[in-house]
Design a protein around this motif. Structure first.
Motif, PDB file in Angstrom:
ATOM      1  N   SER A   7      -5.143  10.895  -9.984  1.00  0.00           N
ATOM      2  CA  SER A   7      -6.246  10.632  -9.066  1.00  0.00           C
ATOM      3  C   SER A   7      -7.282   9.701  -9.690  1.00  0.00           C
ATOM      4  CB  SER A   7      -6.898  11.955  -8.668  1.00  0.00           C
ATOM      5  OG  SER A   7      -7.986  11.734  -7.812  1.00  0.00           O
ATOM      6  N   ALA A   8      -7.617   9.978 -10.948  1.00  0.00           N
ATOM      7  CA  ALA A   8      -8.590   9.131 -11.644  1.00  0.00           C
ATOM      8  C   ALA A   8      -8.026   7.724 -11.854  1.00  0.00           C
ATOM      9  CB  ALA A   8      -8.957   9.767 -12.981  1.00  0.00           C
ATOM     10  N   ASP A   9      -6.750   7.668 -12.219  1.00  0.00           N
ATOM     11  CA  ASP A   9      -6.081   6.384 -12.431  1.00  0.00           C
ATOM     12  C   ASP A   9      -6.111   5.546 -11.152  1.00  0.00           C
ATOM     13  OD1 ASP A   9      -4.563   4.385 -13.636  1.00  0.00           O
ATOM     14  OD2 ASP A   9      -2.658   5.322 -13.065  1.00  0.00           O
ATOM     15  N   HIS A  48       3.224   5.301  -6.110  1.00  0.00           N
ATOM     16  CA  HIS A  48       3.019   5.055  -7.542  1.00  0.00           C
ATOM     17  C   HIS A  48       1.912   5.938  -8.117  1.00  0.00           C
ATOM     18  CE1 HIS A  48       2.680   2.752 -11.302  1.00  0.00           C
ATOM     19  NE2 HIS A  48       1.367   2.699 -11.087  1.00  0.00           N
ATOM     20  N   TYR A  49       0.848   6.156  -7.327  1.00  0.00           N
ATOM     21  CA  TYR A  49      -0.291   6.934  -7.831  1.00  0.00           C
ATOM     22  C   TYR A  49      -0.225   8.405  -7.423  1.00  0.00           C
ATOM     23  CZ  TYR A  49      -2.564   2.706  -9.499  1.00  0.00           C
ATOM     24  OH  TYR A  49      -2.863   1.556 -10.185  1.00  0.00           O
ATOM     25  N   SER A  50       0.984   8.891  -7.197  1.00  0.00           N
ATOM     26  CA  SER A  50       1.174  10.325  -6.958  1.00  0.00           C
ATOM     27  C   SER A  50       1.911  10.936  -8.151  1.00  0.00           C
ATOM     28  CB  SER A  50       2.002  10.537  -5.682  1.00  0.00           C
ATOM     29  OG  SER A  50       3.330  10.072  -5.863  1.00  0.00           O
ATOM     30  N   ARG A  68      -6.290   1.189  -8.970  1.00  0.00           N
ATOM     31  CA  ARG A  68      -5.429   0.817  -7.834  1.00  0.00           C
ATOM     32  C   ARG A  68      -5.712  -0.596  -7.313  1.00  0.00           C
ATOM     33  NH1 ARG A  68      -2.967   4.084  -2.870  1.00  0.00           N
ATOM     34  NH2 ARG A  68      -2.624   2.358  -1.418  1.00  0.00           N
ATOM     35  N   ASP A  69      -6.972  -0.919  -7.133  1.00  0.00           N
ATOM     36  CA  ASP A  69      -7.323  -2.239  -6.591  1.00  0.00           C
ATOM     37  C   ASP A  69      -6.846  -3.360  -7.516  1.00  0.00           C
ATOM     38  OD1 ASP A  69      -8.441  -1.122  -4.371  1.00  0.00           O
ATOM     39  OD2 ASP A  69     -10.518  -1.288  -5.074  1.00  0.00           O
ATOM     40  N   ASP A  70      -7.017  -3.154  -8.826  1.00  0.00           N
ATOM     41  CA  ASP A  70      -6.576  -4.177  -9.785  1.00  0.00           C
ATOM     42  C   ASP A  70      -5.053  -4.333  -9.755  1.00  0.00           C
ATOM     43  OD1 ASP A  70      -9.118  -4.745 -10.593  1.00  0.00           O
ATOM     44  OD2 ASP A  70      -9.070  -3.441 -12.361  1.00  0.00           O
ATOM     45  N   ASP A  76       0.822  -1.215   0.000  1.00  0.00           N
ATOM     46  CA  ASP A  76       0.000   0.000   0.000  1.00  0.00           C
ATOM     47  C   ASP A  76       0.858   1.268   0.000  1.00  0.00           C
ATOM     48  OD1 ASP A  76      -2.686  -0.868  -0.161  1.00  0.00           O
ATOM     49  OD2 ASP A  76      -2.628  -1.528   1.915  1.00  0.00           O
ATOM     50  N   THR A  77       1.983   1.227   0.735  1.00  0.00           N
ATOM     51  CA  THR A  77       2.891   2.381   0.734  1.00  0.00           C
ATOM     52  C   THR A  77       3.451   2.615  -0.661  1.00  0.00           C
ATOM     53  OG1 THR A  77       3.515   1.871   3.016  1.00  0.00           O
ATOM     54  CG2 THR A  77       4.969   3.342   1.790  1.00  0.00           C
ATOM     55  N   TYR A  78       3.814   1.522  -1.332  1.00  0.00           N
ATOM     56  CA  TYR A  78       4.319   1.651  -2.701  1.00  0.00           C
ATOM     57  C   TYR A  78       3.236   2.199  -3.633  1.00  0.00           C
ATOM     58  CZ  TYR A  78       5.337   0.351  -7.485  1.00  0.00           C
ATOM     59  OH  TYR A  78       5.499   0.390  -8.849  1.00  0.00           O
TER      60      TYR A  78
END
Length: 290
Positions: free
Chosen positions: A259-261, A89-91, A266-268, A83-85
């Motif tokens: 943010s949309a990505d 990754h999504y920033s 993210r879950d996938d 989750d930290t990674y």
């Protein structure tokens, strides 16, 4: 005639005794059967086969359970880092950091550092050593069980030299087998394992990043161009306003897309990472058990 008949009768009677005596085990034969270990050990092992196999299967189950436990524990901290990674990754910062890492061909290493940390190699080595120590102990116990069953009823004093030769032969065989099996296990190191898993995740990350970049590049260029044009309204300060407006629009687009990505994917992506970790975990377990 009388003397001849008497002697013949005595001879005939002695002949019967001689035949009877020769069909009985001789003193030497009884000694060989009782004291030489070959047949006795073979028969003992045959009789004790079910006990030996039962104990062997129990030992294998014990070792396999320990392997499952140690490897599961090994991956606990890695799974916590996922989750930290993903936050990174999504920033926007993470996106450009990974882009630079990819350009420098360091993306796999960066993912390895974030997921596994510096201590993984030592923890991996400690776990392998614990499993190997248990494995050696089980081997020793198994050999001792066979030894105890095999030499039951064998006179150790009379057969000391023969038994010593057999024990040395078994010991040499044990060392060869044990050496080969432990060598196969210890060729794998924590850093190699971590690098291999990180490479899989990096490949998934690159695929997603490429798709995302293609989708948003055109939009970013258009938005930034519009913002730059709007900056011309600053008059003589357009040379400041236009680049600032364009840059702000560029990164604002990044933030929106990131943010949309994250919301959509993210879950996938997390499931894909966890799947890669589980796959690697099972590979390690199966290699150790084999």
């Amino acid at each position: 005639t009388i003397v001849y008949v008497v002697i013949s009768m005595i001879a005939s009677n002695n002949l019967k005794d001689l035949i009877t005596e020769n069909t009985k085990p001789s003193v030497l034969e009884k000694y060989v059967t009782k004291y030489l270990p070959d047949d006795t050990i073979k028969n003992n092992i045959s009789k004790g086969e079910s006990i030996i196999n039962k104990k062997l299967n129990e030992d294998m189950d014990d070792i396999n359970s320990q392997i499952d436990k140690e490897v599961d524990e090994l991956f606990v901290s890695i799974e916590k880092n996922v989750d930290t990674y993903l936050d990174f990754h999504y920033s926007v910062y993470g996106e450009y950091s990974e882009l630079l890492s990819l350009a420098a061909n360091d993306l796999t290493k960066d993912i390895q550092n974030k997921l596994f940390g510096a201590e993984f190699n030592q923890v991996f080595e400690d776990k392998i050593n614990k499993i190997n120590l248990s494995y050696k102990k089980k081997i020793e116990d198994h050999i001792q069980l066979i030894n105890d069953i095999g030499i039951e009823g064998v006179d150790k004093d009379l057969n000391n030299a023969s038994l010593e030769y057999m024990i040395n032969d078994i010991e040499n065989f044990r060392n060869v087998i044990l050496g080969k099996s432990l060598l196969a296990v210890t060729t794998a190191t924590g850093s190699k394992v971590a690098l291999a898993i990180s490479a899989r995740i990096a490949a998934k990350s690159i695929t997603k990043a490429t798709t995302k970049a293609a989708l948003k590049t055109a939009g970013k260029i258009s938005t930034s161009g519009t913002a730059a044009a709007a900056g011309l309204g600053c008059g003589p300060f357009f040379w400041v306003c236009s680049p600032v407006a364009a840059t702000a629009a560029w990164f604002a687009t990044d933030a929106v897309v990131a943010s949309a990505d994250e919301m959509l994917n993210r879950d996938d992506f997390k499931n894909e990472i966890m799947s890669s970790l589980n796959e690697s975990k099972n590979e390690i377990k199966n290699n150790l058990k084999r």
